[in-house]
Motif scaffolding. Structure first.
Motif, PDB file in Angstrom:
ATOM      1  N   SER A  81      -2.485   7.865  14.143  1.00  0.00           N
ATOM      2  CA  SER A  81      -1.157   7.879  13.527  1.00  0.00           C
ATOM      3  C   SER A  81      -1.131   8.876  12.384  1.00  0.00           C
ATOM      4  CB  SER A  81      -0.763   6.492  13.013  1.00  0.00           C
ATOM      5  OG  SER A  81      -1.665   6.045  12.026  1.00  0.00           O
ATOM      6  N   VAL A  82       0.031   9.454  12.163  1.00  0.00           N
ATOM      7  CA  VAL A  82       0.211  10.454  11.115  1.00  0.00           C
ATOM      8  C   VAL A  82       0.469   9.770   9.778  1.00  0.00           C
ATOM      9  CG1 VAL A  82       1.725  12.300  10.273  1.00  0.00           C
ATOM     10  CG2 VAL A  82       1.075  12.215  12.694  1.00  0.00           C
ATOM     11  N   LYS A  83      -0.231  10.228   8.744  1.00  0.00           N
ATOM     12  CA  LYS A  83       0.051   9.794   7.377  1.00  0.00           C
ATOM     13  C   LYS A  83       0.757  10.939   6.665  1.00  0.00           C
ATOM     14  CE  LYS A  83      -2.025   8.544   2.952  1.00  0.00           C
ATOM     15  NZ  LYS A  83      -3.280   8.418   2.169  1.00  0.00           N
ATOM     16  N   ALA A  84       1.907  10.657   6.075  1.00  0.00           N
ATOM     17  CA  ALA A  84       2.696  11.700   5.406  1.00  0.00           C
ATOM     18  C   ALA A  84       2.835  11.407   3.913  1.00  0.00           C
ATOM     19  CB  ALA A  84       4.082  11.793   6.047  1.00  0.00           C
ATOM     20  N   GLY A  85       3.144  12.445   3.153  1.00  0.00           N
ATOM     21  CA  GLY A  85       3.324  12.296   1.717  1.00  0.00           C
ATOM     22  C   GLY A  85       4.368  13.266   1.201  1.00  0.00           C
ATOM     23  N   LEU A  86       4.793  13.031  -0.029  1.00  0.00           N
ATOM     24  CA  LEU A  86       5.818  13.856  -0.670  1.00  0.00           C
ATOM     25  C   LEU A  86       5.192  14.943  -1.532  1.00  0.00           C
ATOM     26  CD1 LEU A  86       8.284  11.053  -1.811  1.00  0.00           C
ATOM     27  CD2 LEU A  86       8.669  12.700   0.016  1.00  0.00           C
ATOM     28  N   SER A  87       5.878  16.059  -1.668  1.00  0.00           N
ATOM     29  CA  SER A  87       5.446  17.129  -2.560  1.00  0.00           C
ATOM     30  C   SER A  87       5.612  16.666  -4.009  1.00  0.00           C
ATOM     31  CB  SER A  87       6.289  18.382  -2.316  1.00  0.00           C
ATOM     32  OG  SER A  87       7.647  18.123  -2.649  1.00  0.00           O
ATOM     33  N   PRO A  88       4.879  17.269  -4.957  1.00  0.00           N
ATOM     34  CA  PRO A  88       4.991  16.859  -6.366  1.00  0.00           C
ATOM     35  C   PRO A  88       6.418  16.936  -6.905  1.00  0.00           C
ATOM     36  CG  PRO A  88       3.075  18.251  -6.059  1.00  0.00           C
ATOM     37  CD  PRO A  88       3.827  18.273  -4.762  1.00  0.00           C
ATOM     38  N   LEU A 179     -12.500   6.549 -10.822  1.00  0.00           N
ATOM     39  CA  LEU A 179     -11.811   7.050 -12.013  1.00  0.00           C
ATOM     40  C   LEU A 179     -10.296   7.114 -11.808  1.00  0.00           C
ATOM     41  CD1 LEU A 179     -14.410   9.803 -12.960  1.00  0.00           C
ATOM     42  CD2 LEU A 179     -13.990   7.648 -14.167  1.00  0.00           C
ATOM     43  N   VAL A 180      -9.859   7.373 -10.566  1.00  0.00           N
ATOM     44  CA  VAL A 180      -8.426   7.319 -10.260  1.00  0.00           C
ATOM     45  C   VAL A 180      -7.938   5.875 -10.355  1.00  0.00           C
ATOM     46  CG1 VAL A 180      -6.697   7.594  -8.428  1.00  0.00           C
ATOM     47  CG2 VAL A 180      -8.366   9.407  -8.851  1.00  0.00           C
ATOM     48  N   ALA A 181      -8.701   4.931  -9.797  1.00  0.00           N
ATOM     49  CA  ALA A 181      -8.318   3.516  -9.826  1.00  0.00           C
ATOM     50  C   ALA A 181      -8.228   2.992 -11.254  1.00  0.00           C
ATOM     51  CB  ALA A 181      -9.325   2.691  -9.022  1.00  0.00           C
ATOM     52  N   GLU A 182      -9.069   3.524 -12.143  1.00  0.00           N
ATOM     53  CA  GLU A 182      -9.058   3.091 -13.534  1.00  0.00           C
ATOM     54  C   GLU A 182      -7.990   3.807 -14.358  1.00  0.00           C
ATOM     55  OE1 GLU A 182     -12.995   3.546 -15.050  1.00  0.00           O
ATOM     56  OE2 GLU A 182     -13.693   1.686 -14.099  1.00  0.00           O
ATOM     57  N   GLY A 183      -7.311   4.785 -13.747  1.00  0.00           N
ATOM     58  CA  GLY A 183      -6.250   5.487 -14.456  1.00  0.00           C
ATOM     59  C   GLY A 183      -6.711   6.632 -15.328  1.00  0.00           C
ATOM     60  N   LYS A 184      -7.967   7.009 -15.235  1.00  0.00           N
ATOM     61  CA  LYS A 184      -8.470   8.121 -16.041  1.00  0.00           C
ATOM     62  C   LYS A 184      -8.108   9.473 -15.434  1.00  0.00           C
ATOM     63  CE  LYS A 184     -12.352   5.672 -18.150  1.00  0.00           C
ATOM     64  NZ  LYS A 184     -13.825   5.605 -18.315  1.00  0.00           N
ATOM     65  N   LEU A 185      -8.005   9.518 -14.104  1.00  0.00           N
ATOM     66  CA  LEU A 185      -7.650  10.745 -13.398  1.00  0.00           C
ATOM     67  C   LEU A 185      -6.452  10.506 -12.490  1.00  0.00           C
ATOM     68  CD1 LEU A 185     -11.158  12.055 -12.190  1.00  0.00           C
ATOM     69  CD2 LEU A 185      -9.817  12.938 -14.111  1.00  0.00           C
ATOM     70  N   ASN A 186      -5.675  11.552 -12.294  1.00  0.00           N
ATOM     71  CA  ASN A 186      -4.639  11.581 -11.258  1.00  0.00           C
ATOM     72  C   ASN A 186      -5.096  12.549 -10.183  1.00  0.00           C
ATOM     73  OD1 ASN A 186      -2.749   9.794 -12.316  1.00  0.00           O
ATOM     74  ND2 ASN A 186      -1.841  11.370 -13.618  1.00  0.00           N
ATOM     75  N   LYS A 187      -4.682  12.312  -8.936  1.00  0.00           N
ATOM     76  CA  LYS A 187      -5.058  13.235  -7.872  1.00  0.00           C
ATOM     77  C   LYS A 187      -3.828  13.783  -7.167  1.00  0.00           C
ATOM     78  CE  LYS A 187      -5.819  10.065  -3.958  1.00  0.00           C
ATOM     79  NZ  LYS A 187      -6.802   9.634  -2.934  1.00  0.00           N
ATOM     80  N   GLU A 188      -4.004  14.976  -6.601  1.00  0.00           N
ATOM     81  CA  GLU A 188      -2.920  15.640  -5.866  1.00  0.00           C
ATOM     82  C   GLU A 188      -3.513  16.346  -4.653  1.00  0.00           C
ATOM     83  OE1 GLU A 188      -0.163  19.551  -6.623  1.00  0.00           O
ATOM     84  OE2 GLU A 188      -0.299  18.110  -8.266  1.00  0.00           O
ATOM     85  N   LYS A 191      -3.095  22.223   0.082  1.00  0.00           N
ATOM     86  CA  LYS A 191      -3.404  22.614   1.456  1.00  0.00           C
ATOM     87  C   LYS A 191      -4.905  22.708   1.692  1.00  0.00           C
ATOM     88  CE  LYS A 191       0.883  25.034   2.538  1.00  0.00           C
ATOM     89  NZ  LYS A 191       1.509  26.317   2.957  1.00  0.00           N
ATOM     90  N   GLN A 192      -5.661  23.066   0.649  1.00  0.00           N
ATOM     91  CA  GLN A 192      -7.102  23.239   0.809  1.00  0.00           C
ATOM     92  C   GLN A 192      -7.925  22.056   0.295  1.00  0.00           C
ATOM     93  OE1 GLN A 192      -5.455  25.995  -0.749  1.00  0.00           O
ATOM     94  NE2 GLN A 192      -5.571  27.521   0.873  1.00  0.00           N
ATOM     95  N   PHE A 193      -7.529  21.473  -0.842  1.00  0.00           N
ATOM     96  CA  PHE A 193      -8.362  20.486  -1.514  1.00  0.00           C
ATOM     97  C   PHE A 193      -7.521  19.313  -2.010  1.00  0.00           C
ATOM     98  CE2 PHE A 193     -10.300  24.657  -2.607  1.00  0.00           C
ATOM     99  CZ  PHE A 193     -11.547  24.488  -2.032  1.00  0.00           C
ATOM    100  N   ILE A 194      -8.239  18.240  -2.362  1.00  0.00           N
ATOM    101  CA  ILE A 194      -7.663  17.227  -3.240  1.00  0.00           C
ATOM    102  C   ILE A 194      -8.143  17.595  -4.636  1.00  0.00           C
ATOM    103  CG2 ILE A 194      -7.564  14.795  -3.866  1.00  0.00           C
ATOM    104  CD1 ILE A 194      -8.173  14.104  -0.985  1.00  0.00           C
ATOM    105  N   ILE A 195      -7.209  17.735  -5.570  1.00  0.00           N
ATOM    106  CA  ILE A 195      -7.565  18.119  -6.939  1.00  0.00           C
ATOM    107  C   ILE A 195      -7.272  16.961  -7.883  1.00  0.00           C
ATOM    108  CG2 ILE A 195      -7.295  20.587  -6.546  1.00  0.00           C
ATOM    109  CD1 ILE A 195      -4.537  20.458  -7.712  1.00  0.00           C
TER     110      ILE A 195
END
Length: 200
Positions: A81-88, A179-188, A191-195
């Motif tokens: 199944s396809v997982k989709a997301g929104l642009s920032p 660190l994302v779960a603890e709220g210290k980092l946000n992720k985005e 096209k190439q990476f998760i930053i």
């Protein structure tokens, strides 16, 4: 045959002095299309060329189903199944979202219970004879290094975590998820990476 494993540890999880264990599997290279076709040919009346033609046609059927229906069935295995997301920018208040703001982020697999049970019924694990363990950090130690890195760089990635701090890919991902779960980092997702960014 047995799948080799190692046990890795995260120290001082959530800053509470707790230790969490993770299993790291040392998976082997799977059979490629050529080898699979040879095995099927040896165990059936089909010729290798016909088998590879079926692979090609079935692949196209799956692509079409995912593009048109968002789901595709793999007989005897499960569903993709396809997982989709929104642009920032689509996250901004008052922004009018269109289909152009939505992109595919991943393809998920949900296995049939019978397939899962057949794999789980005969799988075996054995401790690896050699280690690929990462450098060990407490959460406080690693966060100090990440914080310092992010004073000079706009974001950090999993490959950067590996090269900068001596972590395996698995451990780098586990630390980033924590660190994302603890709220210290946000992720985005790009096209190439998760930053990953400091959560300000």
């Amino acid at each position: 045959m047995q799948i080799k494993y190692e046990i890795h540890k995260l120290e001082n999880v959530h800053g509470e002095g707790n230790r969490k264990n993770y299993v790291s599997l040392r998976t082997q290279k799977p059979m490629d299309e050529e080898h699979i076709a040879e095995v099927v040919e040896a165990n059936s009346t089909l010729k290798k060329g016909d088998i590879k033609a079926v692979f090609t046609e079935f692949r196209q059927i799956v692509i079409n189903q995912l593009q048109q229906a968002g789901r595709a069935y793999l007989p005897g295995i499960g569903w993709l199944s396809v997982k989709a997301g929104l642009s920032p920018k689509a996250q901004q208040s008052g922004y009018k979202i269109t289909g152009k703001d939505i992109s595919m982020q991943a393809i998920r697999l949900r296995t049939e219970k019978r397939f899962y049970d057949e794999v789980a019924g005969d799988i075996a694990f054995a401790k690896s004879n050699y280690s690929t363990k990462s450098v060990k950090y407490t959460e406080e130690e690693l966060w100090a290094k990440i914080d310092s890195y992010l004073t000079q760089h706009r974001f950090i990635t999993c490959p950067a975590m590996q090269s900068q701090f001596g972590l395996s890919k698995q451990m780098a991902n586990k630390w980033l998820s924590l660190l994302v779960a603890e709220g210290k980092l946000n992720k985005e997702q790009t096209k190439q990476f998760i930053i990953y960014f400091i959560n300000k």
